[in-house]
Structures are given as structure tokens and as C-alpha cells.
Write a protein that holds these residues in place. Structure first.
Motif, mmCIF file in Angstrom:
data_model
loop_
_atom_site.group_PDB
_atom_site.id
_atom_site.type_symbol
_atom_site.label_atom_id
_atom_site.label_comp_id
_atom_site.label_asym_id
_atom_site.label_seq_id
_atom_site.Cartn_x
_atom_site.Cartn_y
_atom_site.Cartn_z
ATOM 1 N N VAL A 1 0.876 -1.164 0.000
ATOM 2 C CA VAL A 1 0.000 0.000 0.000
ATOM 3 C C VAL A 1 0.915 1.216 0.000
ATOM 4 N N GLU A 2 0.528 2.225 -0.780
ATOM 5 C CA GLU A 2 1.402 3.379 -0.982
ATOM 6 C C GLU A 2 0.702 4.662 -0.550
ATOM 7 N N TYR A 3 1.364 5.404 0.340
ATOM 8 C CA TYR A 3 0.905 6.719 0.767
ATOM 9 C C TYR A 3 1.752 7.772 0.057
ATOM 10 N N LYS A 4 1.164 8.941 -0.144
ATOM 11 C CA LYS A 4 1.933 10.022 -0.763
ATOM 12 C C LYS A 4 2.475 10.942 0.328
ATOM 13 N N THR A 5 2.059 12.170 0.342
ATOM 14 C CA THR A 5 2.620 13.133 1.304
ATOM 15 C C THR A 5 1.797 13.268 2.572
ATOM 16 N N THR A 6 0.648 12.609 2.639
ATOM 17 C CA THR A 6 -0.183 12.649 3.845
ATOM 18 C C THR A 6 -0.513 11.235 4.282
ATOM 19 N N GLY A 7 -1.060 11.136 5.497
ATOM 20 C CA GLY A 7 -1.447 9.832 6.022
ATOM 21 C C GLY A 7 -0.368 9.180 6.858
ATOM 22 N N TRP A 8 0.769 9.819 6.984
ATOM 23 C CA TRP A 8 1.871 9.283 7.782
ATOM 24 C C TRP A 8 2.627 10.441 8.438
ATOM 25 N N LYS A 9 3.342 10.108 9.499
ATOM 26 C CA LYS A 9 4.125 11.115 10.210
ATOM 27 C C LYS A 9 5.365 10.440 10.787
ATOM 28 N N LEU A 10 6.522 11.018 10.495
ATOM 29 C CA LEU A 10 7.785 10.470 10.977
ATOM 30 C C LEU A 10 8.120 11.073 12.330
ATOM 31 N N HIS A 11 8.500 10.214 13.272
ATOM 32 C CA HIS A 11 8.852 10.654 14.614
ATOM 33 C C HIS A 11 10.110 11.531 14.570
ATOM 34 N N PRO A 12 10.241 12.521 15.476
ATOM 35 C CA PRO A 12 11.447 13.372 15.467
ATOM 36 C C PRO A 12 12.760 12.589 15.536
ATOM 37 N N THR A 13 12.747 11.430 16.200
ATOM 38 C CA THR A 13 13.955 10.602 16.246
ATOM 39 C C THR A 13 14.200 9.876 14.927
ATOM 40 N N LYS A 14 13.190 9.848 14.069
ATOM 41 C CA LYS A 14 13.227 9.178 12.768
ATOM 42 C C LYS A 14 13.492 7.680 12.897
ATOM 43 N N ARG A 15 13.043 7.134 14.022
ATOM 44 C CA ARG A 15 13.113 5.686 14.225
ATOM 45 C C ARG A 15 11.733 5.070 14.354
ATOM 46 N N GLN A 16 10.721 5.906 14.188
ATOM 47 C CA GLN A 16 9.344 5.439 14.241
ATOM 48 C C GLN A 16 8.534 6.201 13.206
ATOM 49 N N VAL A 17 7.533 5.536 12.648
ATOM 50 C CA VAL A 17 6.623 6.177 11.711
ATOM 51 C C VAL A 17 5.196 5.850 12.144
ATOM 52 N N THR A 18 4.339 6.856 12.098
ATOM 53 C CA THR A 18 2.946 6.704 12.519
ATOM 54 C C THR A 18 2.036 6.940 11.327
ATOM 55 N N PHE A 19 1.105 6.027 11.103
ATOM 56 C CA PHE A 19 0.127 6.171 10.021
ATOM 57 C C PHE A 19 -1.175 6.652 10.649
ATOM 58 N N THR A 20 -1.655 7.784 10.129
ATOM 59 C CA THR A 20 -2.707 8.541 10.811
ATOM 60 C C THR A 20 -4.098 8.365 10.221
ATOM 61 N N ASP A 21 -4.282 7.462 9.268
ATOM 62 C CA ASP A 21 -5.632 7.290 8.723
ATOM 63 C C ASP A 21 -6.457 6.400 9.656
ATOM 64 N N LYS A 22 -7.652 6.011 9.198
ATOM 65 C CA LYS A 22 -8.580 5.297 10.060
ATOM 66 C C LYS A 22 -8.393 3.782 10.060
ATOM 67 N N ASN A 23 -7.339 3.291 9.411
ATOM 68 C CA ASN A 23 -7.106 1.854 9.368
ATOM 69 C C ASN A 23 -6.590 1.302 10.695
ATOM 70 N N GLY A 24 -6.050 2.178 11.521
ATOM 71 C CA GLY A 24 -5.585 1.744 12.833
ATOM 72 C C GLY A 24 -4.204 1.125 12.826
ATOM 73 N N ILE A 25 -3.368 1.472 11.842
ATOM 74 C CA ILE A 25 -2.007 0.928 11.809
ATOM 75 C C ILE A 25 -1.196 1.491 12.964
ATOM 76 N N GLY A 26 -1.277 2.789 13.170
ATOM 77 C CA GLY A 26 -0.617 3.418 14.305
ATOM 78 C C GLY A 26 0.891 3.530 14.156
ATOM 79 N N LYS A 27 1.592 3.474 15.283
ATOM 80 C CA LYS A 27 3.039 3.717 15.322
ATOM 81 C C LYS A 27 3.805 2.413 15.120
ATOM 82 N N LEU A 28 4.759 2.434 14.188
ATOM 83 C CA LEU A 28 5.591 1.277 13.888
ATOM 84 C C LEU A 28 7.055 1.632 14.112
#
Length: 404
Positions: free
Chosen positions: A110-137
Motif C-alpha cells: 500500500v502506498e501513501y503520498k505526502t499525507t497519512g503518515w508522520k515520521l517521529h522526530p527521532t526518525k526511528r518510528q513512523v505513525t500512520f494517521t488514517d482510520k485503518n488503525g495501523i498506528g506507530k511502527l
């Protein structure tokens, strides 16, 4: 464009959410193909029409609406890629099947463009912000992404492989690493007996990764059919089988990448055969060996490194490169079983070395004409009355490689 890949770690619920997002992507792509099939005669269906149709799907299906809007558009664009490829093949009037768009049965990303995700300031975690409930990885791997600007990230992909889930960050930048000029030129003839033979007489051994792993792969494949359909033990057996194939695929890629890098660093000009591998593998006697040698993958890496190192890579028509004498230019007919080239002019070479010398000579003739260099370090020109056209879309080749 460059791609940074990390393995992601999360909980079981998060993996299920990623799988649901991938299934949604497959659903949207297939619905876009169906929409084109049903309405292409009466309406003009293009990329923008499919994007508008994806908005309709979001209103109609709640699980589609749960996916980020740009991810929905990206899924619809995948359908358009298949359709546009079919149109292009029809315009080119290629022989055989034109690649009519088919419905996808096993989507893996699955491919996201410039929205729907957010990179943690440490850049060791990524959070997906849509309603699928993926959350922080959590991201596992080298932290090279620290050296790049977040604005350069154009796409983020979540990919399912046999050994887990991976996250890819696609950056819209080009990396150049200009290498010092060596003054060397080389012609390369790929083969099955040896991986490649160059014009200097060097023969690189063929690693034959699939052949070496074939016994183990077949054994794991037999274990699948000994299990009950739908059982957990059968799923585990399939996973073991898939991991073995994944290992072979990675071995091929790393081998081709290493050799291509060394060849491009040590030579200013690299000439290779412009082979149509898709036609060669139609020979059922040689298809497995040709696929195991991964000629096209090797060519892709040569073109990539030629652009990165500011070197020149020239594709050459393969006609008569094995039959022509590299010393005097005469045609010497020989069968595939004849491995030594011998002619009256005194030339006695290995068949593949003779072919590699011919490839280099033809590339030099191409340079002596009116060559045109493109951004990828490739060159096209008039050669022996034939037109060599090598239009390589860097981003397209990168995308195809990353899907594997």
C-alpha cells in the motif's frame, strides 16, 4: 529518485491493519480496471477520471473511506499504469499479447503520498494517521534517513514479504558519485556457462543461486501438500517455502549489484547486449537458467551505476556478435555447442570473449557516429544501418525493481 527501506516492528493488530490496507488497495485497483472495461467505449477514461472514480468509491464503501485519500488515489493510479501500458504496447504494435489489464489477485503493498503518515522526530518510528488503525511502527535498519530533508519524501510504502513487513521511503532526489576516469572500456557478453565474459577475457562464474537451492525448495514445497488445506501447519509450510524463494531473489540482486558497481567504477564505457529477455525465456529448455542468471537485473544496475558514477553505458544490438570474427569482421557460422572461435585470420578465442570484443567494437562505432547522451548515461546512435533506441525511465525502472 532513491529509496530507503526499513523493516517495521509492531503488534499483531497492527499487522492485521496493514494487511487490511493492502487488501483495500487491491480492491480499488481492480474496481478501477472494471470501471475502464465497462465505460471505456462511451467515456474518455484517463488517470484523472480514475482519480475521480476513487472518490466515488470512498463514498460508497466505508472500508475504502478508512484509507487515506492520497493512498486511495495511488491505488487508482496503479490501475491506470496497467491500462496505459496496454495502450503503449498497442501503439508500438509489438508482436504477441499486448498486456491487456488483468485483475490483481495478490497485492503486497500500500502506498501513501505526502499525507497519512508522520515520521517521529527521532526518525526511528513512523505513525500512520488514517482510520485503518495501523498506528506507530518501529523502524529497524540503518538510519540514513537522518541525512535527508523530510520535504524530499514523496512516497511511503508498506510492503508485505515472506519474512515480515517493510517500509520504504521514496525520496525525489538524485545522488551522484562522480568516479575518477580510468580510460578503460569494456564489452560484456552475458551467458549461462559463465555469468558474463568481458572483452579482456575475464569470465565471471555463474553463481546459479536457484539451482543450488532447488533441492531445498522442492523439499519445502512437498511439505505444503502434505498438510491439510486451511490448517495453520500448511500456512507455516507455505511461509518456509516463500522465505527460501525470497533468499534466492535477494542473493541475485546483491550479486548483480556488486558486479555492476565494480564494472562501472573500473571502466569509463560499458557496452552490453540489448537483449529481449522476455522473448528468450519463451524457450522452455533455457527459461530457468536464463531467469536464474538474472540478465535484466544486471543490466538495470549497470544503467543505474553508469548514471550515478557519470560513466557511459551503451546497449548494442546482439545480432551476429557470436558469429562475427572480432579480428577481421568475417562471419563464421557456429552452433551453440562450439565454444571456441577459430578463423583463418589466426584469431582463436573463447566464443564469449569474441562476442564481448564485437560488442565493444560496435559500441565504439556508435560513438564515432552522432551519439546522443541522455540523463542516465546511456547513448543511442546509428549502428550498422539499424537504429538503437534506448529510452530508459529511471523512476519506472526503480519502481519495478522495488516491487520484487
Amino acid at each position: 529518485m532513491i529509496v530507503l527501506e526499513y523493516k517495521v516492528k509492531g503488534k499483531l493488530e497492527q499487522y492485521k491493519a496493514i494487511a487490511q490496507a493492502i487488501r483495500t488497495t487491491q480492491f480499488i485497483r481492480n474496481k478501477a480496471i472494471r470501471y475502464w472495461i465497462d465505460h471505456s467505449r462511451e467515456l474518455k477514461i484517463d488517470k484523472f477520471a480514475l482519480n475521480r472514480y476513487s472518490t466515488t468509491l470512498r463514498k460508497e464503501f466505508s472500508f475504502v473511506n478508512d484509507l487515506n485519500s492520497m493512498a486511495v488515489q495511488s491505488a487508482a493510479e496503479r490501475g491506470w499504469i496497467a491500462i496505459s501500458r496496454f495502450y503503449d504496447n498497442c501503439k508500438k504494435k509489438i508482436l504477441g499479447k499486448k498486456g491487456y489489464p488483468k485483475f490483481q489477485k495478490d497485492c503486497r503493498s500500500v502506498e501513501y503520498k505526502t499525507t497519512g503518515w508522520k515520521l517521529h522526530p527521532t526518525k526511528r518510528q513512523v505513525t500512520f494517521t488514517d482510520k485503518n488503525g495501523i498506528g506507530k511502527l518501529k523502524l529497524q535498519g540503518k538510519w540514513d534517513i537522518h541525512t535527508y530533508n523530510l520535504k524530499d519524501i514523496k512516497r511511503v510504502r508498506l510492503i508485505r514479504r515472506a519474512d515480515g513487513y517493510y517500509c520504504q521511503f521514496c525520496l525525489g532526489i538524485t545522488i551522484t558519485d562522480v568516479q575518477p576516469k580510468t580510460g578503460n572500456e569494456i564489452g560484456i557478453d552475458v551467458g549461462i556457462e559463465s555469468f558474463y565474459t568481458d572483452s579482456n577475457g575475464h569470465q565471471e562464474p555463474n553463481p546459479k543461486f536457484l539451482r543450488k537451492a532447488e533441492t531445498s525448495i522442492k523439499k519445502s514445497q512437498r511439505q505444503i501438500y502434505k498438510k491439510v488445506k486451511g490448517s495453520s501447519s500448511r500456512r507455516r509450510a507455505r511461509k518456509i517455502y516463500a522465505k527460501k524463494h525470497l533468499k534466492v531473489s535477494r542473493q541475485r540482486n546483491e550479486h548483480a549489484k556488486r558486479l555492476a558497481s565494480n564494472v562501472c567504477k573500473s571502466n569509463d564505457l560499458v557496452a552490453y547486449e540489448d537483449l529481449s529477455v522476455r522473448n528468450l525465456v519463451k524457450n522452455h529448455c533455457l527459461a530457468k537458467s536464463i531467469s536464474d542468471a538474472s540478465w535484466y537485473l544486471f543490466r538495470q544496475w549497470i544503467e543505474d551505476f553508469a548514471a550515478k558514477f557519470d560513466k557511459l553505458a551503451i546497449p548494442v544490438a546482439p545480432h551476429f556478435t557470436s558469429q562475427r570474427c572480432s579480428n577481421c569482421g568475417a562471419i563464421v557460422k557456429k552452433s551453440l555447442s562450439t565454444r571456441t572461435h577459430i578463423f583463418n585470420c589466426g584469431c582463436e578465442l573463447h566464443r564469449d570473449t569474441n562476442a564481448a570484443k564485437n560488442i565493444l567494437n560496435l559500441a565504439k562505432q556508435a560513438r564515432g557516429g552522432h551519439p546522443q547522451s541522455n540523463a542516465n548515461g546511456l547513448e543511442t546512435s546509428t549502428l550498422l544501418g539499424e537504429t538503437l533506441v534506448e529510452h530508459v525511465s529511471r523512476s519506472k525502472l526503480e519502481s519495478q525493481r522495488l516491487q520484487t
